[in-house]
Design an enzyme around this catalytic site. Structure first.
Site, PDB file in Angstrom:
ATOM      1  N   LYS B 153       0.840  -1.201   0.000  1.00  0.00           N
ATOM      2  CA  LYS B 153       0.000   0.000   0.000  1.00  0.00           C
ATOM      3  C   LYS B 153       0.870   1.244   0.000  1.00  0.00           C
ATOM      4  CE  LYS B 153      -3.892  -1.788   2.644  1.00  0.00           C
ATOM      5  NZ  LYS B 153      -4.701  -1.576   3.844  1.00  0.00           N
ATOM      6  N   GLU B 195       1.616  -4.909   4.348  1.00  0.00           N
ATOM      7  CA  GLU B 195       0.691  -5.302   5.413  1.00  0.00           C
ATOM      8  C   GLU B 195       0.298  -6.755   5.217  1.00  0.00           C
ATOM      9  OE1 GLU B 195      -2.532  -2.169   6.748  1.00  0.00           O
ATOM     10  OE2 GLU B 195      -3.427  -3.737   5.497  1.00  0.00           O
ATOM     11  N   HIS B 203     -15.484  -5.299   6.825  1.00  0.00           N
ATOM     12  CA  HIS B 203     -14.820  -3.998   6.946  1.00  0.00           C
ATOM     13  C   HIS B 203     -15.780  -3.092   7.705  1.00  0.00           C
ATOM     14  CE1 HIS B 203     -12.732  -0.302   5.132  1.00  0.00           C
ATOM     15  NE2 HIS B 203     -13.836   0.181   5.650  1.00  0.00           N
ATOM     16  N   LYS B 232     -15.109   0.448  -2.339  1.00  0.00           N
ATOM     17  CA  LYS B 232     -16.429   0.103  -1.799  1.00  0.00           C
ATOM     18  C   LYS B 232     -17.499   0.406  -2.831  1.00  0.00           C
ATOM     19  CE  LYS B 232     -14.501   1.846   2.477  1.00  0.00           C
ATOM     20  NZ  LYS B 232     -14.349   3.077   3.264  1.00  0.00           N
ATOM     21  N   GLU B 270     -11.093   3.203  10.240  1.00  0.00           N
ATOM     22  CA  GLU B 270     -11.487   1.956   9.575  1.00  0.00           C
ATOM     23  C   GLU B 270     -10.861   0.743  10.270  1.00  0.00           C
ATOM     24  OE1 GLU B 270     -10.453   2.405   5.413  1.00  0.00           O
ATOM     25  OE2 GLU B 270     -12.340   3.445   5.037  1.00  0.00           O
ATOM     26  N   ARG B 287     -11.159  13.067   6.436  1.00  0.00           N
ATOM     27  CA  ARG B 287     -11.920  13.870   5.487  1.00  0.00           C
ATOM     28  C   ARG B 287     -13.361  13.350   5.472  1.00  0.00           C
ATOM     29  NH1 ARG B 287     -12.440   9.739   1.957  1.00  0.00           N
ATOM     30  NH2 ARG B 287     -10.678   8.368   1.693  1.00  0.00           N
TER      31      ARG B 287
END
Lengths: 117, 435
Positions: B153, B195, B203, B232, B270, B287
């Protein structure tokens, strides 16, 4: 075979902004000429000088007036963009036909500023 | 007092922000790239200015031009929306240096959250459960770390973009070679972290609203387990997981995290939940998010209004844990063709009919006759339905999707329909799925 060469020549003309190319080798002799649209493109839309960035319009040292003659590469006006001063120059000789803005007006991107006849 | 806001974004979120501003009697300035001149957000705003070329780096990411327009038009704040410059610390700093309010968290908070890998190191201090992760550079050096499969990531990434799954050391080598090839000089290995790829069940994310004085409110959790390419597209609140204790724990953990960071303004923490109901902190989105809508309808809060009020120095007087009044579901409708590898669809929307009615909300920016621009993301609209009973909201959504008429472009409407029509989804008994 020749078509490839000719296509490459045309590419070179575009890349380097040439209007004429003469080429000769043992297989091909050719002269290519491009019609003079590049100058108009510099003008963008029939002589309108447009702002290349967001900023504030500033008059040049001796402010232009409508009807005034200008030469190619002469500074027409200045754009103050985040405290960086950009000189905007005439793309060719001409006469100032219209000025749409005044000192300290905000300029948006691609805005018509003045018309070069 | 915030009186005039420049909306530094486009599409549906720009429309969303402008609408709340209108309700609050705040003047709006829209910016648009050359090709976005006919955009709906331009039409709605009080003033609109062209900021640059279609290429986002020249327009919507052009910090200097954006700030210049805000200053020149007498704005006192900039709302960055989501994506683009919304989580850009340097941009926020420049905005403030130019005497404008950045509608988002304070600089201190942004600095803490900016680097996702660094943030994890910070949260270790308060024992937040984390997924095993390392800086990519570090991971490559220590070859004995066998935690494959892994995700690669970006440290400053967001919105699920640019995430790669790697299953072996040789695949890792290959992936890095490819990144070098595509990004060339722009490739900086320090921008990446690794990760462990866990077997995700759900989630779950938690929305926070916090003022500058330490008053934090935690809203009902959102379940965003239905994704494609880490993006999503179906979200619901509250979560359909049959484990209330777990959900309460997650919300408590979120509160702990936001308190520790002295978080302010609006954001989301999250988490990933595995099949043993263990949860792990994933990241914070500092945000407003695409799916803020479902939280708004179940808690009767205007999140954009909250952002503006907090930035204006107002106090948050809501309770610490807010309970939902409804269950809500959202489907994101994108201009893509599920029958052709989800390739983006462009073209002119010849005919458009949107659903409406009781407990139905549609957030969009398209109109009949509008031509889609190929330079930006494919989100067309968000359809939200809500009801006291989950299944009724699902039925309502199916009915809404049936009501939509769009011709001229391809969309994922049917794809959304099939998923919510599934037995597992209706039972609330589904696993995190990446379609």
């Amino acid at each position: 075979m020749q078509l490839k060469k000719i296509k490459s020549l045309i590419e070179i003309m575009d890349e380097k902004n040439l209007t004429k190319i003469d080429y000769e080798d043992k297989d091909l002799k050719i002269s290519l000429e491009k019609s003079n649209i590049s100058e108009l493109e510099e003008d963008n839309e029939d002589g309108w000088i447009i702002s290349p960035t967001v900023g504030t319009y500033l008059d040049r040292d001796k402010p232009l007036k409508v009807g005034q003659k200008v030469k190619k590469n002469e500074v027409l006006f200045i754009i103050n963009s985040m405290k960086v001063l950009n000189n905007i120059v005439a793309p060719r000789d001409g006469i100032i036909e219209e000025i749409l803005v005044k000192e300290n007006d905000m300029l948006e991107y691609n805005q018509k500023v003045m018309k070069l006849g | 007092m915030i009186k005039k806001i420049l909306v530094a974004n486009r599409g549906e979120i720009a429309v969303r922000i402008i609408k709340t501003c209108k309700e609050l009697n705040i003047k709006t300035v829209a910016i648009y790239s050359k090709c976005d001149k006919d955009s709906y957000h331009v039409f709605l705003a009080d003033e609109a200015y062209c900021v640059g070329e279609s290429n986002p780096s020249n327009s919507y990411l052009n910090a200097d031009s954006i700030i210049q327009i805000a200053t020149n038009t007498g704005c006192n704040a900039i709302h960055p929306g989501y994506g683009f410059l919304s989580e850009d610390y340097k941009f926020a700093k420049k905005v403030i240096e130019n005497n404008l309010i950045f509608i988002g968290p304070s600089l201190d908070v942004m600095e803490k959250i900016y680097d996702k890998q660094k943030l994890k190191d910070v949260l270790k201090q308060i024992n937040v459960p984390l997924i095993e992760s390392y800086k990519l550079k570090e991971f490559i050096k220590s070859k004995d770390k066998n935690i494959y499969p892994i995700l690669i990531k970006q440290v400053n990434g967001g919105g699920g973009r640019g995430i790669k799954i790697v299953s072996s050391p040789s695949e890792l080598e290959q992936t890095i070679k490819e990144l070098n090839k595509t990004l060339k000089e722009k490739f900086d290995i320090n921008n990446y972290y690794v990760e462990k790829y866990i077997d995700v069940y759900r989630h779950i994310e938690v929305q926070v609203i916090a003022d500058k004085y330490g008053n934090i409110s935690i809203l009902p959790e959102r379940d965003c387990s239905i994704q494609r390419n880490f993006q999503k597209f179906i979200e619901e609140t509250p979560s359909s997981i049959n484990n209330k204790k777990l959900l309460d724990e997650i919300k408590q953990e979120a509160l702990k995290i936001f308190q520790f960071l002295k978080y302010d303004n609006v954001g989301t923490a999250e988490f990933l939940v595995d099949s043993n109901f263990n949860y792990y902190f994933l990241e914070i989105n500092a945000r407003i998010q695409v799916e803020h809508t479902i939280t708004e309808v179940v808690s009767d809060i205007d999140i954009v209004e909250e952002q503006i009020n907090i930035s204006d120095g107002n106090k948050n007087e809501k309770e610490t844990f807010i309970t939902p009044n409804y269950y809500a579901l959202e489907c994101r409708i994108n201009a893509e063709d599920p029958n052709n590898n989800f390739i983006s669809s462009s073209g002119k929307i010849d005919i458009l009919n949107l659903p409406s009615g009781r407990n139905i909300r549609v957030d969009s920016y398209i109109y009949q006759g509008y031509s889609l621009k190929p330079f930006y993301d494919s989100l067309l609209m968000k359809v939200i339905t809500y009801d006291k009973i989950r299944n009724r909201a699902i039925n309502k959504m199916q009915s809404c999707l049936d009501e939509i008429i769009i011709s001229g472009i391809k969309t994922n409407i049917d794809f959304n329909y099939e998923i919510i029509n599934g037995k597992d989804f209706k039972k609330g008994n589904y696993k995190f799925k990446k379609y």
